[in-house]
Design a protein around this motif. Structure first.
Motif, short mmCIF file in Angstrom:
data_model
loop_
_atom_site.label_atom_id
_atom_site.label_comp_id
_atom_site.label_asym_id
_atom_site.label_seq_id
_atom_site.Cartn_x
_atom_site.Cartn_y
_atom_site.Cartn_z
N GLU A 145 38.93 53.17 32.67
CA GLU A 145 37.48 52.67 32.26
C GLU A 145 38.17 51.73 30.40
O GLU A 145 37.29 50.50 30.36
CB GLU A 145 37.24 54.19 31.12
N LEU A 146 39.46 51.96 30.41
CA LEU A 146 40.12 51.37 29.37
C LEU A 146 40.61 49.77 29.54
O LEU A 146 40.76 48.97 29.18
CB LEU A 146 41.30 51.96 28.69
N ALA A 147 41.35 49.65 30.98
CA ALA A 147 41.27 48.12 31.34
C ALA A 147 40.31 47.95 32.12
O ALA A 147 40.38 46.46 31.85
CB ALA A 147 42.22 49.10 32.95
N ALA A 148 39.33 48.54 32.36
CA ALA A 148 37.90 48.03 32.19
C ALA A 148 37.38 47.34 31.21
O ALA A 148 36.95 46.07 31.69
CB ALA A 148 36.48 49.14 33.38
N MET A 149 37.44 47.64 30.20
CA MET A 149 37.18 46.79 28.76
C MET A 149 38.41 46.02 28.92
O MET A 149 37.41 44.84 27.51
CB MET A 149 36.55 47.54 27.81
N PHE A 208 44.56 41.30 30.32
CA PHE A 208 46.12 41.38 31.22
C PHE A 208 46.58 41.69 32.58
O PHE A 208 47.03 41.07 33.97
CB PHE A 208 46.80 42.85 30.97
N SER A 209 44.75 40.43 33.39
CA SER A 209 44.97 40.07 34.47
C SER A 209 43.71 38.93 34.41
O SER A 209 43.06 38.55 33.31
CB SER A 209 44.15 41.45 34.92
N ASP A 210 43.84 38.67 35.90
CA ASP A 210 42.95 37.46 36.28
C ASP A 210 41.67 37.63 37.09
O ASP A 210 40.86 37.23 36.90
CB ASP A 210 43.49 36.61 36.89
N PHE A 211 41.76 38.51 37.55
CA PHE A 211 40.37 39.35 38.03
C PHE A 211 39.92 40.68 37.45
O PHE A 211 40.85 41.92 36.99
CB PHE A 211 41.06 39.82 39.82
N GLN A 212 38.96 40.96 37.72
CA GLN A 212 38.47 42.43 37.09
C GLN A 212 38.83 43.56 38.30
O GLN A 212 37.73 43.47 39.61
CB GLN A 212 36.73 42.53 36.67
N TYR A 213 39.51 44.47 38.52
CA TYR A 213 39.80 45.14 39.79
C TYR A 213 38.96 46.66 39.24
O TYR A 213 38.90 47.01 40.51
CB TYR A 213 41.05 45.58 39.94
N PHE A 214 39.06 46.64 38.07
CA PHE A 214 38.36 48.32 38.10
C PHE A 214 37.01 48.10 37.83
O PHE A 214 36.44 48.26 36.06
CB PHE A 214 39.62 48.88 36.50
N ASP A 215 36.54 48.76 38.99
CA ASP A 215 35.18 49.44 39.02
C ASP A 215 34.79 50.79 38.50
O ASP A 215 35.44 51.67 38.32
CB ASP A 215 35.45 49.50 40.62
#
Length: 152
Positions: free
Chosen positions: A82-86, A91-98
């Protein structure tokens, strides 16, 4: 019938990076851009974690701490997802966190759980070894006792 198949095929997502249809875990993992620094750091983390798992095999208390840390990290994977999705843009080029947590389960939780399984296997082996030694000592003690009783 062919329209239904075409509709089903079109419902399978296509990855934006690799242009692959994501139909399995393998194609999902192939669609990840592994050259991102945070993913390289995650891989290094897992290598260090495996190294610590092997290194702590001789140190029971350290291995208990390592095991509890691993289990705690796996337990907190949902919150980390949840924290990474927000905050993925930082820190990332793509949204990996579904929302279902498939990505974090595959690249974070499963390697940690494999380490935990290795630790449990070491504990089971130690337990069986200790039980075998104990039974051997009991049988030797009984044999000495029987030998003394026969000689008396």
């Amino acid at each position: 019938m062919t329209e239904q198949k075409a509709e089903n095929i079109s419902s399978i997502p296509i990855d934006g990076f690799s242009k692959l249809r994501i139909t399995s875990i393998w194609t999902f993992l192939m669609s990840v851009q592994w050259s991102e620094p945070w993913l390289i750091g995650l891989l290094v983390f897992h290598v260090v974690c495996l190294f610590l798992t092997v290194l702590t095999c001789r140190f029971y208390r350290a291995q208990i701490c390592h095991f509890l840390l691993i289990v705690g990290l796996v337990y907190s994977a949902e919150y980390l997802n949840e924290l990474a999705a927000m905050n993925w843009r930082s820190f990332s080029d793509f949204q990996y966190f579904d929302s279902k947590g498939m990505f974090i389960s595959l690249v974070f939780s499963i390697p940690l759980l494999l380490n935990a399984v290795i630790i449990v296997m070491v504990w089971v082996y130690r337990t069986f070894s200790t039980m075998t030694e104990l039974k051997t000592l009991q049988l030797k003690r009984k044999a000495r006792r029987d030998k003394r009783e026969k000689s008396d």
